[in-house]
Design a protein around this motif. Structure first.
Motif, PDB file in Angstrom:
ATOM      1  N   LEU A 260      -6.331  10.643   4.620  1.00 54.21           N
ATOM      2  CA  LEU A 260      -5.559   9.879   5.354  1.00 54.21           C
ATOM      3  C   LEU A 260      -4.707   7.957   4.631  1.00 54.21           C
ATOM      4  CD1 LEU A 260      -3.705   8.692   7.823  1.00 54.21           C
ATOM      5  CD2 LEU A 260      -5.703   7.214   8.930  1.00 54.21           C
ATOM      6  N   ALA A 261      -6.065   7.862   3.934  1.00 59.09           N
ATOM      7  CA  ALA A 261      -5.443   6.663   3.000  1.00 59.09           C
ATOM      8  C   ALA A 261      -4.684   6.372   1.952  1.00 59.09           C
ATOM      9  CB  ALA A 261      -6.781   5.906   2.968  1.00 59.09           C
ATOM     10  N   ALA A 262      -4.419   7.610   1.159  1.00 62.30           N
ATOM     11  CA  ALA A 262      -3.653   8.018  -0.273  1.00 62.30           C
ATOM     12  C   ALA A 262      -2.269   8.760   0.497  1.00 62.30           C
ATOM     13  CB  ALA A 262      -4.414   9.272  -0.074  1.00 62.30           C
ATOM     14  N   ALA A 263      -2.685   9.132   2.043  1.00 57.00           N
ATOM     15  CA  ALA A 263      -0.707   9.189   2.469  1.00 57.00           C
ATOM     16  C   ALA A 263      -0.620   8.420   3.318  1.00 57.00           C
ATOM     17  CB  ALA A 263      -0.850  10.524   3.438  1.00 57.00           C
ATOM     18  N   THR A 264      -0.677   6.851   3.142  1.00 60.28           N
ATOM     19  CA  THR A 264      -0.311   5.510   3.829  1.00 60.28           C
ATOM     20  C   THR A 264       0.016   4.748   2.918  1.00 60.28           C
ATOM     21  OG1 THR A 264      -2.004   5.816   5.554  1.00 60.28           O
ATOM     22  CG2 THR A 264      -0.707   3.817   5.513  1.00 60.28           C
ATOM     23  N   PRO A 265       1.641   4.594   3.634  1.00 62.13           N
ATOM     24  CA  PRO A 265       2.794   4.342   2.793  1.00 62.13           C
ATOM     25  C   PRO A 265       2.184   2.502   2.574  1.00 62.13           C
ATOM     26  CG  PRO A 265       3.528   5.197   4.577  1.00 62.13           C
ATOM     27  CD  PRO A 265       2.707   5.009   4.739  1.00 62.13           C
ATOM     28  N   ARG A 266       1.995   1.853   0.864  1.00 60.38           N
ATOM     29  CA  ARG A 266       1.298   0.530   1.250  1.00 60.38           C
ATOM     30  C   ARG A 266       2.775  -0.533   1.030  1.00 60.38           C
ATOM     31  NH1 ARG A 266      -2.765   1.250   3.303  1.00 60.38           N
ATOM     32  NH2 ARG A 266      -3.813   3.455   2.520  1.00 60.38           N
ATOM     33  N   ARG A 267       3.962  -0.140   1.349  1.00 57.07           N
ATOM     34  CA  ARG A 267       4.888  -1.549   1.551  1.00 57.07           C
ATOM     35  C   ARG A 267       4.944  -2.513   2.922  1.00 57.07           C
ATOM     36  NH1 ARG A 267      10.049   1.171   4.735  1.00 57.07           N
ATOM     37  NH2 ARG A 267       8.931   1.485   6.303  1.00 57.07           N
TER      38      ARG A 267
ATOM     39  N   ALA B 284       9.204   1.036  16.410  1.00 55.56           N
ATOM     40  CA  ALA B 284      10.021   0.116  16.563  1.00 55.56           C
ATOM     41  C   ALA B 284      11.084   1.207  15.378  1.00 55.56           C
ATOM     42  CB  ALA B 284       9.621  -0.916  15.231  1.00 55.56           C
ATOM     43  N   PRO B 285      12.316   0.536  16.028  1.00 52.99           N
ATOM     44  CA  PRO B 285      13.319   1.386  15.145  1.00 52.99           C
ATOM     45  C   PRO B 285      13.092   1.860  13.451  1.00 52.99           C
ATOM     46  CG  PRO B 285      13.635   0.223  17.252  1.00 52.99           C
ATOM     47  CD  PRO B 285      12.645  -0.164  17.031  1.00 52.99           C
ATOM     48  N   GLY B 286      12.883   2.690  13.559  1.00 53.63           N
ATOM     49  CA  GLY B 286      13.245   2.910  11.839  1.00 53.63           C
ATOM     50  C   GLY B 286      11.381   3.042  11.438  1.00 53.63           C
ATOM     51  N   GLY B 287      10.612   2.630  11.844  1.00 49.78           N
ATOM     52  CA  GLY B 287       8.807   2.369  12.099  1.00 49.78           C
ATOM     53  C   GLY B 287       8.349   4.132  11.758  1.00 49.78           C
ATOM     54  N   ILE B 288       7.531   4.064  10.937  1.00 52.78           N
ATOM     55  CA  ILE B 288       6.594   5.068  10.372  1.00 52.78           C
ATOM     56  C   ILE B 288       5.102   5.383  10.947  1.00 52.78           C
ATOM     57  CG2 ILE B 288       6.013   5.766   8.437  1.00 52.78           C
ATOM     58  CD1 ILE B 288       8.771   5.821   8.445  1.00 52.78           C
ATOM     59  N   ALA B 289       4.798   6.739  11.351  1.00 53.98           N
ATOM     60  CA  ALA B 289       4.098   6.936  11.760  1.00 53.98           C
ATOM     61  C   ALA B 289       3.135   7.984  10.533  1.00 53.98           C
ATOM     62  CB  ALA B 289       3.385   7.604  13.477  1.00 53.98           C
ATOM     63  N   VAL B 290       1.662   8.079   9.826  1.00 53.10           N
ATOM     64  CA  VAL B 290       0.948   8.706   9.515  1.00 53.10           C
ATOM     65  C   VAL B 290      -0.076   8.920  10.055  1.00 53.10           C
ATOM     66  CG1 VAL B 290       0.706   9.683   7.429  1.00 53.10           C
ATOM     67  CG2 VAL B 290       2.229   7.323   7.226  1.00 53.10           C
ATOM     68  N   LEU B 291      -0.249  10.286  10.198  1.00 58.52           N
ATOM     69  CA  LEU B 291      -1.221  11.246  11.114  1.00 58.52           C
ATOM     70  C   LEU B 291      -2.408  12.076  10.558  1.00 58.52           C
ATOM     71  CD1 LEU B 291      -0.785  12.045  14.611  1.00 58.52           C
ATOM     72  CD2 LEU B 291       0.472  10.031  13.235  1.00 58.52           C
ATOM     73  N   LEU B 292      -3.275  12.893  10.608  1.00 60.88           N
ATOM     74  CA  LEU B 292      -4.037  13.932  10.326  1.00 60.88           C
ATOM     75  C   LEU B 292      -4.324  14.147  11.062  1.00 60.88           C
ATOM     76  CD1 LEU B 292      -7.458  12.329   7.933  1.00 60.88           C
ATOM     77  CD2 LEU B 292      -4.666  13.331   7.591  1.00 60.88           C
ATOM     78  N   VAL B 293      -3.703  15.951  10.717  1.00 63.80           N
ATOM     79  CA  VAL B 293      -3.910  16.716  12.919  1.00 63.80           C
ATOM     80  C   VAL B 293      -4.786  17.695  11.914  1.00 63.80           C
ATOM     81  CG1 VAL B 293      -1.942  15.825  13.844  1.00 63.80           C
ATOM     82  CG2 VAL B 293      -0.967  17.568  11.580  1.00 63.80           C
ATOM     83  N   ASN B 294      -4.753  18.772  12.965  1.00 65.44           N
ATOM     84  CA  ASN B 294      -5.196  19.729  13.544  1.00 65.44           C
ATOM     85  C   ASN B 294      -4.494  20.813  14.039  1.00 65.44           C
ATOM     86  OD1 ASN B 294      -8.682  20.441  12.592  1.00 65.44           O
ATOM     87  ND2 ASN B 294      -7.203  20.193  11.011  1.00 65.44           N
ATOM     88  N   TRP B 295      -3.878  21.875  13.656  1.00 65.11           N
ATOM     89  CA  TRP B 295      -2.725  22.925  14.812  1.00 65.11           C
ATOM     90  C   TRP B 295      -3.429  23.895  14.917  1.00 65.11           C
ATOM     91  CZ3 TRP B 295      -0.752  21.185  10.409  1.00 65.11           C
ATOM     92  CH2 TRP B 295       0.514  21.256   9.134  1.00 65.11           C
TER      93      TRP B 295
ATOM     94  N   VAL C 121      -1.519  16.578   6.948  1.00 65.87           N
ATOM     95  CA  VAL C 121      -1.188  14.772   7.316  1.00 65.87           C
ATOM     96  C   VAL C 121       0.286  15.267   7.775  1.00 65.87           C
ATOM     97  CG1 VAL C 121      -0.071  13.099   6.005  1.00 65.87           C
ATOM     98  CG2 VAL C 121      -2.128  14.591   4.883  1.00 65.87           C
ATOM     99  N   LEU C 122       1.054  13.899   8.943  1.00 69.55           N
ATOM    100  CA  LEU C 122       1.974  14.630   9.647  1.00 69.55           C
ATOM    101  C   LEU C 122       2.759  13.140   9.849  1.00 69.55           C
ATOM    102  CD1 LEU C 122       2.310  16.077  12.659  1.00 69.55           C
ATOM    103  CD2 LEU C 122       3.179  13.913  12.409  1.00 69.55           C
ATOM    104  N   ALA C 123       4.099  12.987   9.129  1.00 69.12           N
ATOM    105  CA  ALA C 123       4.564  11.541   9.244  1.00 69.12           C
ATOM    106  C   ALA C 123       5.518  12.032  10.061  1.00 69.12           C
ATOM    107  CB  ALA C 123       5.293  11.059   7.565  1.00 69.12           C
ATOM    108  N   MET C 124       5.836  11.009  10.857  1.00 65.44           N
ATOM    109  CA  MET C 124       7.077  10.673  11.796  1.00 65.44           C
ATOM    110  C   MET C 124       8.073   8.991  11.613  1.00 65.44           C
ATOM    111  SD  MET C 124       5.562  11.240  14.842  1.00 65.44           S
ATOM    112  CE  MET C 124       4.361  10.701  15.456  1.00 65.44           C
ATOM    113  N   ARG C 125       8.993   9.172  11.536  1.00 71.52           N
ATOM    114  CA  ARG C 125      10.546   8.170  11.004  1.00 71.52           C
ATOM    115  C   ARG C 125       9.977   8.309  12.417  1.00 71.52           C
ATOM    116  NH1 ARG C 125      15.523   7.309   7.050  1.00 71.52           N
ATOM    117  NH2 ARG C 125      15.666   9.196   8.540  1.00 71.52           N
TER     118      ARG C 125
ATOM    119  N   LEU D 284       8.197   7.569   2.661  1.00 70.65           N
ATOM    120  CA  LEU D 284       9.528   7.130   2.201  1.00 70.65           C
ATOM    121  C   LEU D 284      10.340   7.750   1.624  1.00 70.65           C
ATOM    122  CD1 LEU D 284       8.106   2.954   2.307  1.00 70.65           C
ATOM    123  CD2 LEU D 284       8.201   4.608   4.498  1.00 70.65           C
ATOM    124  N   ASP D 285       9.959   7.739   0.640  1.00 69.40           N
ATOM    125  CA  ASP D 285      11.478   8.392   0.113  1.00 69.40           C
ATOM    126  C   ASP D 285      11.236   9.811   0.629  1.00 69.40           C
ATOM    127  OD1 ASP D 285      10.616   6.111  -2.166  1.00 69.40           O
ATOM    128  OD2 ASP D 285       9.629   7.201  -3.131  1.00 69.40           O
ATOM    129  N   HIS D 286      10.657  10.502   0.672  1.00 69.64           N
ATOM    130  CA  HIS D 286      11.085  11.119   1.829  1.00 69.64           C
ATOM    131  C   HIS D 286      11.565  11.235   2.315  1.00 69.64           C
ATOM    132  CE1 HIS D 286      10.580  15.886   3.377  1.00 69.64           C
ATOM    133  NE2 HIS D 286      10.517  14.972   4.675  1.00 69.64           N
TER     134      HIS D 286
END
Ligand SMILES: C[S@@+](CC[C@H](N)C(=O)[O-])C[C@H]1O[C@@H](n2cnc3c(N)ncnc32)[C@H](O)[C@@H]1O
Length: 484
Positions: A144-151, A259-270, A343-347, A374-376
C-alpha cells in the motif's frame, strides 16, 4: 525498577508508554538508530532469523553492549537486558517489563526516502497471534505504501491504521493526518508512533468511516482487514463481515469521505465465484459511487493456496489441519473458485459519473509507484478527448531494447521491446514505425502532424497511418508510455 504491567490478555497497554516517548526518541537518536544502522549491526537477514525465533545470530552481533546494541536487543530481538545497560542507553523504566525486556517492539522503516519508526506488539512466531495484536509493518503494508501518491495534500485519512505506518508516511506530505481503527490498541499505538516521531496525527477509534462522519479528505489510504475468512479470528486481518463485503462496502461508502477530485487507494480482495465473472464483481462495486476506478490486480489465488498462505502467516501449528479444512469447506460452500488481490484506486468526480479500468499486473513494479495513480487518471482524462490534437511526450524512463543478429550486411534487428523502468514497468514489442513515432513524441507537435509525417515517409495515405496507428497510441497512453 518501575515497570509496565502486562494486561490480562498478555498484551501491554501502549497508552502507558506515551508520557516517556520523547525520552525514548532521544535515546534512539543518541544511539544512531536507523534502518541502515540496524541492518549494519544485525545483518540484513536479522528479521528472517527473528521470525523463525532464531535469536543466536542477533545476540552474537549485539554483544558489545553499546547503546545501539542494547536498543536492538530490547526493541528488535525482544530480549531482556541488564538494568545498567538499559539506563546507559537512556531507556526509561516505564518502557520495560519486570524481567528487563521491552513492553513493545520498534521497527525502523525506510520507504521512498522517508524514515519512520513504528511501534508494535511483540512478534508472532512462538507466541502465536493474539486477536487484538497490533502487528508491525508487513508485505501488505509496504504494497500500500508503494502505491500511495506522495503529492502534497491538505487532509489524509488512514483507515485501519494499525501500527500507524501509513499515517506516519503520509504525515510527510499532508497538513492534517487522521488515522482510525476499530481496535483501540491500534489507535494507542498510532498515537505512540506520532509521539515518538514528534508529529501530529489525529488518531481516533471506531468502525470504518464512523469516526470521520461528515468530514472530507484529499487522500484516503486503507489497508483494511481484507482477508476473506470464516469468522473473525484476528482484528487486524478479519473484518467479521461475510466474504469480501468489507472491501465492497469501502468502495461504496468511501466517496462520501473524499473531497471532489480526491483520491482513495486501498488494498482489496475479491471473490471469483463459479458461474460469475470475478472482474465484473469488483467493477460492480463502483456502481453509482461517483468515482473513476482503477483496479490493479496483482494475484489470483486458488482457495487452497490462499488458505495455506494465511494459516502460515499466523503460525497455527497443530491447529493448521482443522482450520484448513474449515476454511476450504467454507469456500466450497460459497462456490469460490479463486480470490483476487489487488490495489484499488478511485478518484471522486463532480458530475456523478465514472468508469472503471481493471488491469492484470503480474510483472514486478517499481518500488514506489503511487504517482502513477494520479498520472493514470490524468491520462484517462486525455483519452476522453481527441488524441490527434494532443502533443504527446514519451515518458522519461522508457527505453528501447533491441536484439540483433549478424547477417551478411551487418546487424539485423530481430526484436524491439519498449520497457518502462518506473511505475508499473510495462513492456511491449514495437516495430520500426512505432519506434520512430515514439521517438518523435517530444511534446512539441500534435499527434495529427506526426501521423502526416509518418504517412509521407512511408508513402501511404494519412488516413491509413491514423487508422493503423491510433489504436496502438491509445494502448501506449493507457499504459503510460506516452503522457499528455
Ligand atoms: C491489515 S491491518 C493494516 C494496518 C496498517 N494500516 C498497515 O498498513 O500495516 C488492518 C487494520 O484495520 C483495523 N480494522 C479492522 N476492522 C476494522 C473496522 N471495522 N474499522 C476500522 N478499522 C478496522 C485492524 O484493527 C487493523 O489495524
Amino acid at each position: 525498577m518501575a515497570s509496565v504491567p502486562a494486561v490480562s490478555a498478555g498484551l501491554p497497554d501502549p497508552t502507558l508508554l506515551l508520557a516517556d516517548a520523547p525520552r525514548v526518541r532521544a535515546a534512539l537518536d543518541s544511539a544512531g538508530w536507523s534502518a541502515g544502522a540496524l541492518d549494519d549491526l544485525l545483518g540484513v537477514t536479522a528479521r528472517t532469523h527473528l521470525d523463525r525465533d532464531e535469536l543466536a545470530p542477533v545476540l552474537r552481533r549485539t554483544r558489545d553492549r553499546s547503546p545501539l546494541a542494547t536498543l536492538a536487543r530490547l526493541f528488535v530481538a525482544g530480549v531482556a537486558v541488564d538494568d545498567t545497560d538499559a539506563r546507559a542507553a537512556g531507556v526509561p523504566a516505564s518502557w520495560l517489563l519486570a524481567d528487563g525486556s521491552a513492553a513493545i517492539r520498534l521497527q525502523p522503516v525506510a520507504h521512498g526516502g522517508v524514515e519512520v519508526t513504528v511501534p508494535h506488539d511483540a512478534g508472532r512466531a512462538a507466541a502465536g497471534v493474539h486477536p487484538e495484536q497490533v502487528l508491525g509493518v508487513g508485505a501488505a503494508s509496504l504494497t500500500l505504501a508503494a502505491a500511495t501518491p506522495r503529492r502534497t495534500v491538505a487532509r489524509v485519512l488512514d483507515l485501519g491504521t494499525g501500527c500507524g505506518i501509513q499515517a506516519l508516511l503520509a504525515e510527510d506530505h499532508a497538513d492534517v493526518v487522521v488515522a482510525t481503527d476499530r481496535n483501540p490498541r491500534a489507535v494507542a499505538f498510532t498515537a505512540l508512533a506520532a509521539a515518538l516521531a514528534g508529529v501530529d496525527i489525529d488518531a481516533r477509534s471506531g468502525d470504518l468511516l464512523e469516526p470521520v462522519a461528515g468530514e472530507q479528505f484529499d487522500l484516503v489510504i486503507s489497508n483494511p482487514p481484507f482477508v476473506v475468512s470464516p469468522g473473525a479470528r484476528y482484528t487486524y486481518r478479519d473484518s467479521g463481515l461475510d466474504g469480501d463485503e468489507v472491501c465492497r462496502r469501502l468502495v461504496h461508502d468511501l466517496p462520501s469521505a473524499l473531497a471532489p477530485g480526491g483520491i482513495a487507494v486501498l488494498l482489496v480482495n475479491w471473490l471469483h465465484i463459479e458461474g460469475e465473472d470475478g472482474d465484473e464483481r469488483v467493477r460492480g462495486w463502483f456502481a453509482g459511487n461517483g468515482c473513476d476506478g482503477w483496479v490493479v490486480q496483482r494475484e489470483l489465488a486458488a482457495p487452497e493456496d490462499y488458505v495455506t498462505a494465511w494459516l502460515r502467516d499466523t503460525d497455527e501449528g497443530s491447529r493448521f489441519d482443522r482450520l484448513y479444512d474449515e476454511w476450504v469447506d467454507w469456500f466450497e460452500q460459497r462456490r469460490v473458485e479463486a480470490v483476487a488481490f489487488g490495489v484499488l484506486a478511485m478518484r471522486r468526480r463532480t458530475d456523478g459519473s465514472g468508469s472503471v479500468v481493471l488491469e492484470d499486473v503480474v510483472q514486478t513494479v517499481a518500488a514506489t509507484w503511487g504517482d502513477e495513480v494520479l498520472d493514470h487518471f490524468a491520462r484517462r482524462d486525455a483519452l476522453a478527448t481527441d488524441l490527434l490534437d494532443i502533443c504527446w511526450r514519451l515518458r522519461d524512463d522508457v527505453r528501447l531494447h533491441q536484439v540483433a543478429s549478424r547477417d551478411d550486411d551487418g546487424w539485423l534487428v530481430e526484436s524491439s521491446v519498449l520497457q518502462q523502468s518506473a511505475g508499473l514497468r510495462w513492456s511491449g514489442g514495437t516495430d520500426d514505425h512505432g519506434a520512430a513515432l515514439l521517438a518523435a513524441c517530444d511534446g512539441t507537435m500534435p499527434l495529427r502532424t506526426l501521423f502526416a509525417l509518418l504517412a509521407a515517409g512511408a508513402g501511404i495515405p494519412e488516413s491509413e497511418a491514423v487508422g493503423q496507428g491510433l489504436p496502438v497510441v491509445r494502448r501506449l497512453v493507457e499504459q503510460g508510455f506516452l503522457v499528455p
